[in-house]
Design an enzyme around this catalytic site. Sequence first.
Site, PDB file in Angstrom:
ATOM      1  N   GLY A  55       0.776  -1.234   0.000  1.00 36.37           N
ATOM      2  CA  GLY A  55       0.000   0.000   0.000  1.00 36.37           C
ATOM      3  C   GLY A  55       0.805   1.280   0.000  1.00 36.37           C
ATOM      4  N   GLY A 100      -8.885  15.333  -0.277  1.00 34.07           N
ATOM      5  CA  GLY A 100      -9.124  16.599   0.403  1.00 34.07           C
ATOM      6  C   GLY A 100     -10.489  17.171   0.086  1.00 34.07           C
ATOM      7  CG  LEU A 228      -7.529   5.721  -8.384  1.00 30.45           C
ATOM      8  CD1 LEU A 228      -8.094   5.886  -9.789  1.00 30.45           C
ATOM      9  CD2 LEU A 228      -8.297   6.598  -7.405  1.00 30.45           C
ATOM     10  CG  HIS A 354     -35.604   6.539 -23.338  1.00 31.21           C
ATOM     11  ND1 HIS A 354     -35.008   7.773 -23.237  1.00 31.21           N
ATOM     12  CD2 HIS A 354     -36.946   6.758 -23.351  1.00 31.21           C
ATOM     13  CE1 HIS A 354     -35.948   8.702 -23.190  1.00 31.21           C
ATOM     14  NE2 HIS A 354     -37.132   8.112 -23.270  1.00 31.21           N
TER      15      HIS A 354
END
Length: 368
Positions: A55, A100, A228, A354
């Site tokens: 990590g 942030g 990510l 739709h």
Amino acid sequence: MVKTLTGGVGFTLKKLKVDIKLGKAVINGRAADGKYRVDCDGESDLAKYLLIASGSEAIVPPIDGVREGIDSGFVLSNREILDLVDIPKQFVVVGGGVIGLEMAHAFALLGSEVTVVEMLSQIGGPIDSKLAKTLEKQLSAQGINIITEATVTKIADGEVAYTHAGATHSVKADKVLLSVGRRASCADIGLDTIGVLTERGAIVTDDNMQTNMPNVYAAGDVNGNVLLAHVAYREAEVAVNNIVGQRDRMYYDAIPSVIYTSPEVATVGLSEEEAKRRGYKPVRHTLPMVYSGRFLVENVDASGDAYMIVDEDTDRILGFGMIGNLASEIITTAVTFVERSMTISQAKKVIFPHPTVAEIIRELIFTY
């Protein structure tokens, strides 16, 4: 909630008969048969293959008073901020990147007076500059004070000092979130004992997720590619597939990225600026989100835009981006077009249900 999610992962691993050891693991060279040795709390294991996924950690810049602030609990990272019991009245965020902004928005909703101090000329990190401007305008309208092109010079208990436009300013704070980025966490896990190559503090990998050492792989933030969680998932899948003999490779040009504020911002593929740097002739096509009938009905007072980047020479779709409610859900549809390197004519054959907000992608394609 966190315990529920992690508990579910733990249960799945247990079902798969994965042996889990909780502790500090350190690589300790290779045995005579070439296997890698890993020590953990006094125990050693030997393995033919290693997958390193240690990590990342928050970057702590050399700002006057920041270390003292961390020790006193006045300055927090994105981890400690989640343990707060009381909501700070005045909350300052140092760094206007993804984390942030998400925390700034969350604490503003909880009632804090929020100030974001960002060193760069735009918020949101490397996102499309036009989306960044729109997001800044909408967050400011919600009462979040955003200051760009500002450098924090000192953090003292109860105050954050910064320079902006050649002058020194300060803002009061009950708590400060330090959110200026993250870096790979691999400095003390024994990489040197087996000769794993690192650059700028991160493990170097190829598109198979293999390092310079045989049978040693690295996935997630530790390789410094794209920090990510969903990228880490895919990198780990690529690594494991190659370990078991199934050829696989990592592709980084169709990675969706989301800023979970309100409105949300979501992008995938190349921005206009990046496309130019790579030698394409990008054409940007933009539409307001209200071109989707469902978005208009469900977001009467909301606004937003969506864009598509197309290579002029080939009509290949290079990227999408949007700002508006449900952007995080819609962007998955856009990923397919970029991942498959579709042209406009190919994309026109895709049928959208739709009414859906995702029809904004169809509108972009058909009005290009």
